[in-house]
Design an enzyme around this catalytic site. Structure first.
Site, mmCIF file in Angstrom:
data_model
loop_
_atom_site.group_PDB
_atom_site.id
_atom_site.type_symbol
_atom_site.label_atom_id
_atom_site.label_comp_id
_atom_site.label_asym_id
_atom_site.label_seq_id
_atom_site.Cartn_x
_atom_site.Cartn_y
_atom_site.Cartn_z
ATOM 1 N N LYS A 72 -79.484 -36.145 54.215
ATOM 2 C CA LYS A 72 -78.478 -35.234 53.676
ATOM 3 C C LYS A 72 -77.638 -34.597 54.769
ATOM 4 O O LYS A 72 -76.463 -34.316 54.588
ATOM 5 C CB LYS A 72 -79.202 -34.148 52.866
ATOM 6 C CG LYS A 72 -78.276 -33.188 52.147
ATOM 7 C CD LYS A 72 -77.637 -33.849 50.955
ATOM 8 C CE LYS A 72 -76.585 -32.995 50.308
ATOM 9 N NZ LYS A 72 -75.652 -33.822 49.525
ATOM 10 N N GLU A 121 -73.982 -46.383 48.623
ATOM 11 C CA GLU A 121 -75.075 -45.616 49.234
ATOM 12 C C GLU A 121 -76.284 -45.458 48.319
ATOM 13 O O GLU A 121 -77.397 -45.357 48.808
ATOM 14 C CB GLU A 121 -74.608 -44.265 49.780
ATOM 15 C CG GLU A 121 -74.216 -43.241 48.765
ATOM 16 C CD GLU A 121 -73.719 -41.955 49.403
ATOM 17 O OE1 GLU A 121 -74.211 -41.573 50.466
ATOM 18 O OE2 GLU A 121 -72.837 -41.325 48.799
ATOM 19 N N TRP A 147 -86.524 -38.688 59.819
ATOM 20 C CA TRP A 147 -85.468 -39.698 59.728
ATOM 21 C C TRP A 147 -85.386 -40.287 61.130
ATOM 22 O O TRP A 147 -84.917 -39.624 62.061
ATOM 23 C CB TRP A 147 -84.156 -39.037 59.324
ATOM 24 C CG TRP A 147 -83.044 -40.011 59.054
ATOM 25 C CD1 TRP A 147 -82.756 -40.618 57.867
ATOM 26 C CD2 TRP A 147 -82.056 -40.475 59.978
ATOM 27 N NE1 TRP A 147 -81.670 -41.445 58.008
ATOM 28 C CE2 TRP A 147 -81.214 -41.381 59.286
ATOM 29 C CE3 TRP A 147 -81.800 -40.257 61.330
ATOM 30 C CZ2 TRP A 147 -80.148 -42.030 59.894
ATOM 31 C CZ3 TRP A 147 -80.737 -40.907 61.940
ATOM 32 C CH2 TRP A 147 -79.916 -41.775 61.219
ATOM 33 N N CYS A 176 -84.252 -35.124 59.561
ATOM 34 C CA CYS A 176 -85.583 -34.562 59.746
ATOM 35 C C CYS A 176 -85.622 -33.130 59.223
ATOM 36 O O CYS A 176 -84.660 -32.383 59.331
ATOM 37 C CB CYS A 176 -86.029 -34.530 61.197
ATOM 38 S SG CYS A 176 -86.039 -36.124 61.975
ATOM 39 N N HIS A 227 -52.787 -58.423 50.505
ATOM 40 C CA HIS A 227 -52.693 -58.704 51.944
ATOM 41 C C HIS A 227 -54.026 -59.188 52.512
ATOM 42 O O HIS A 227 -54.268 -59.089 53.704
ATOM 43 C CB HIS A 227 -52.206 -57.461 52.686
ATOM 44 C CG HIS A 227 -50.843 -57.025 52.239
ATOM 45 N ND1 HIS A 227 -49.713 -57.763 52.487
ATOM 46 C CD2 HIS A 227 -50.439 -55.965 51.507
ATOM 47 C CE1 HIS A 227 -48.665 -57.169 51.945
ATOM 48 N NE2 HIS A 227 -49.083 -56.062 51.338
HETATM 49 C C1 F6R Z 1 -71.995 -39.343 51.044
HETATM 50 C C2 F6R Z 1 -72.380 -38.287 51.924
HETATM 51 C C3 F6R Z 1 -72.051 -38.396 53.363
HETATM 52 C C4 F6R Z 1 -71.582 -37.035 53.887
HETATM 53 C C5 F6R Z 1 -71.370 -37.076 55.396
HETATM 54 C C6 F6R Z 1 -70.834 -35.763 55.926
HETATM 55 O O1 F6R Z 1 -72.398 -39.090 49.739
HETATM 56 O O2 F6R Z 1 -72.966 -37.338 51.500
HETATM 57 O O3 F6R Z 1 -71.091 -39.371 53.600
HETATM 58 O O4 F6R Z 1 -70.402 -36.696 53.237
HETATM 59 O O5 F6R Z 1 -72.598 -37.354 56.028
HETATM 60 O O6 F6R Z 1 -71.688 -34.721 55.601
HETATM 61 P P1 F6R Z 1 -71.194 -33.216 55.653
HETATM 62 O O7 F6R Z 1 -70.230 -33.013 54.570
HETATM 63 O O8 F6R Z 1 -72.449 -32.410 55.467
HETATM 64 O O9 F6R Z 1 -70.581 -33.020 56.995
#
Ligand code: F6R
Length: 717
Positions: free
Chosen positions: A712, A597, A74, A2, A613
């Site tokens: 993000k 993703e 979100w 959000c 395996h």
């Molecule tokens: C994948 C991605 C997520 C972040 C995860 C951790 O492309 O961006 O898997 O890596 O949500 O985010 P941070 O690094 O901000 O803690």
């Protein structure tokens, strides 16, 4: 998770709020809404789906309101439907609230408020906030009514008739006298009208040029604010929001407006980010700085337990106890251009292309330029205190997602270069099943956003768990982040900043490569201090590191067109397998994560030796296998694991060294990278995998920068 924005000033708020939300859409994009105070009422418009749906709705109206709040969602509580979209309002629709986070005690509050007659219209946790504020406002009004004498005429009559021995004829005269006194005792100085007083002081200043008057007024007003009440009680609206946030449990950032206080926007922060932007006679707030930089670079990030009252003339900051705090804005170093696509079709592609620059920035920041094997100091300058390294016996790395993959590469480097046993844990798992305590342990939190709830909570839990232990068990915390101004930055005493610049695409690319660079620097620094690697070998590695930016450039130049073309063969593919070994096993995981993703294709990353395996049963002509085979300890092994896949009819794609005949014979398709030593190869091998994921998703016409269901910055557990 959000995004929230707010504006108060002199311009029409709607467009400013929408533009701000566009910059925050990466945080959530299943519904959006804005609320303004228009002609004495809250005017709220919301729409399901992406922001353009809201924009389309708003195009049909003209709204001159100069105060407003906005939200891009979100979904956590309640489906992504319009009735669950923010802003949420109270029953009478006088108060509007946007929130980022989770209100954990919303069920109890909702029941209490419902019992008091508040009507709920959504399934969200957020909706309790406007109702709670309305309830507290009603209580405030009741208390005020009980103590004040709101009817001066009645009061004058009361005093007149109760005066002993008063002749009836004299009563009108007495009333007149008492009213005269009331008027005299009440507002008799212009200071009670701060705006009038500021104008008075400005225009009476001798020799003042007309042009300077607004500036002078602004100065007087700023002074007035500083000199005025030092508690939140001087603003009834602020006071009720303060009381409300003290009743909320959880992690949240909120922005609130009220139709009855059209010149006040109140914001509060508890474990979710919120930054205020200072303009000329206008103020902004947002969950993240990209929404602020088009307007101002003077920003103030609220800390946990703080709230602020924004008015058209200034910003006052308070703690949740109601005490006024002295705070000054800082200046952001980056400019609005960094948050534009600059001709690239997507932010993700732009960010992939920014990687050579990111690696250069890290090398510049952390390598001692004039170091050589004869130097008597570390080749690395991380400026970390010696106490962090003293008697170091263990490292534990806590992270999520792509940052966790960076942690796995970090483990390889710390163990192989510096000889330190290292564990890497998903932060979400560590919180509830931490590894047994080890002495002299460095705990590293890796998070590009610095806001990931699980990572922050795991670090907090670890600090708490060690606090009561003997000295050798005390916490040593280090953060690796791209956002030193984030919550992580305020939580841990030491940071390695990764210098990647703001990343807008939801899929992490350049921030991953920057995290790897941070681990190279840390491992080399420790290797030097612990003398686990010879000076000559260190020099070799440093030479290799310095060549990486040009080598990434070469991959981008030589590979992108080819990879784009290749992706046409995978238009119908449903599953992919990624294989790697040793230091490139985490890169196989990262390649698979990138693909799933943004392209929604099922993909799995495996250590190449594990295939037989179990997972080998998945293979047939419809399942392509991408194997990372770089010269070094496991090269031949990966090639033979790849052959096993080929024998099951899988199409074999190899990330291999350029001009390698053996690789050319083994694989159906090659994604060649410069032939660097194995230890440095992850920085190069990840690049074709990012491009592969990007082009498959782009070919499928998917929203590469904002993939479905993702955000993000994951600020909820
Ligand atoms: C994948 C991605 C997520 C972040 C995860 C951790 O492309 O961006 O898997 O890596 O949500 O985010 P941070 O690094 O901000 O803690």
């Amino acid at each position: 998770m959000c995004g929230i924005v707010g504006y108060i000033g002199t311009q029409a708020a709607t467009e400013i709020l929408l533009a701000g939300l566009e910059k925050l859409e990466y945080r959530g994009y299943d519904s959006a809404g804005i609320a303004t105070v228009l002609e004495g009422d809250i005017h709220c418009v919301r729409a399901k789906g992406k922001l353009y749906n809201l924009r389309e709705k708003l195009q049909r109206e003209v709204n001159p309101a100069t105060i407003g709040i906005g939200h891009t969602r979100w979904a956590t509580h309640g489906k992504p439907e319009e009735y669950n979209a923010h802003p949420h309002t109270d029953t009478a629709k006088r108060i509007a609230v946007v929130q980022n986070g989770i209100i954990e005690n919303y069920r109890e509050l909702r029941e209490e408020l419902k019992a008091k007659g508040h009507e709920f219209r959504s399934d969200t946790d957020t909706e309790v906030i406007p109702h709670l504020i309305a309830e507290l406002m009603a209580q405030q009004a009741q208390q005020a009514a009980a103590t004040a004498q709101p009817f001066p005429f009645l009061e004058a009559v009361r005093q007149a008739v109760t005066k002993t021995g008063t002749d009836t004829e004299l009563i009108p005269q007495l009333i007149a006298e008492l009213i005269g006194q009331q008027v005299h005792n009440s507002a008799s100085t212009p200071q009670q009208f701060p705006f009038l007083e500021a104008v008075r002081q400005a225009v009476t200043k001798a020799g003042t040029d007309t042009e300077l008057i607004p500036q002078l007024m602004a100065e007087v007003m700023a002074q007035q604010i500083q000199n005025s009440a030092v508690t939140s009680q001087h603003s009834p609206f602020l006071e009720v929001v303060r009381q409300a946030v003290n009743k909320l449990e959880g992690a949240f950032a909120i922005a609130v407006i009220c139709a009855d206080y059209p010149d006040e926007l109140i914001v509060a922060r508890q474990q979710a980010p919120l930054t205020i932007g200072f303009g000329q006679g206008e103020f902004f707030c947002a969950s993240d700085t990209p929404a602020l930089v088009p307007h101002t670079r003077a920003v103030l990030t609220l800390e946990n337990g703080e709230l602020a009252r924004m008015t058209p003339i200034g910003v006052e900051v308070y703690n949740f106890a109601g005490d006024r705090l002295k705070k000054s804005p800082r200046t952001l170093s980056w400019n609005p251009v960094q948050v534009e696509k600059q001709g690239f079709k997507h932010f993700m592609l732009k960010e992939i292309y920014e990687q050579p620059g990111v690696v250069r920035a890290c090398l510049e920041a952390y390598l001692n330029a004039d170091w050589n094997a004869d130097s008597d100091r570390s080749p690395i300058k991380l400026n970390l205190p010696a106490s962090l390294y003293e008697n170091l016996e263990h490292v534990q790395i806590l992270a999520c997602g792509t940052s966790w993959h960076a942690g796995l590469v970090g483990k390889y480097l710390l163990e192989q270069l510096a000889g330190i046993p290292t564990i890497v844990q998903y932060a979400s798992e560590f919180r509830y099943a931490p590894a047994p305590l080890t002495a002299n342990t460095l705990t590293i939190g890796v998070t590009q956003s610095g806001e990931t709830a699980d990572t922050l909570a795991a670090l907090a839990m670890e600090s708490q768990r060690r606090a009561s232990q003997p000295p050798q068990f005390q916490t040593r915390l280090l953060g690796i982040t791209n956002r030193p101004e984030s919550t992580l930055g305020t939580m841990v005493p030491q940071i390695i900043e990764t210098h990647a610049g703001i990343e807008i695409g939801v899929a992490a690319t350049k921030t991953f490569v920057a995290q790897l660079m941070a681990f190279y620097c840390l491992a080399l620094d420790l290797a030097y201090r612990r003398q686990t690697v010879s000076a000559i070998r260190l020099e070799q590695i440093l030479i290799g590191l310095r060549q990486l930016p040009a080598q990434i450039e070469l991959i981008l130049e030589s590979q992108e067109r080819y990879i784009e073309h290749l992706t046409h063969d995978f238009a119908e593919t449903k599953d992919f397998i990624f294989l790697g070994r040793g230091i490139n096993f985490p890169i196989a995981l990262e390649g698979a994560l990138k693909l799933k993703e943004i392209s929604y294709i099922h993909a799995e990353g495996y250590p190449a030796g594990e295939m037989k395996h179990g997972p080998i049963a998945l293979l047939d002509a419809k399942v392509p296998v991408v194997a990372i085979a770089m010269p070094g300890t496991v090269y031949e092994k990966v090639l033979s694991n790849a052959q096993e896949a080929k024998a099951r009819d899988s199409r074999l794609i190899g990330v291999t060294p350029m001009n390698d005949p053996e690789a050319a014979e083994t694989f159906d398709d090659l994604l060649p990278v410069p032939a660097v030593e194995e230890l440095l190869s992850p920085i190069l091998t990840v690049i074709p995998l990012q491009l592969l994921a990007y082009h498959i998703a782009a070919l499928r016409g998917l929203d590469v920068d904002q993939p479905r269901n993702l955000a993000k910055s994951v600020t909820v557990e």
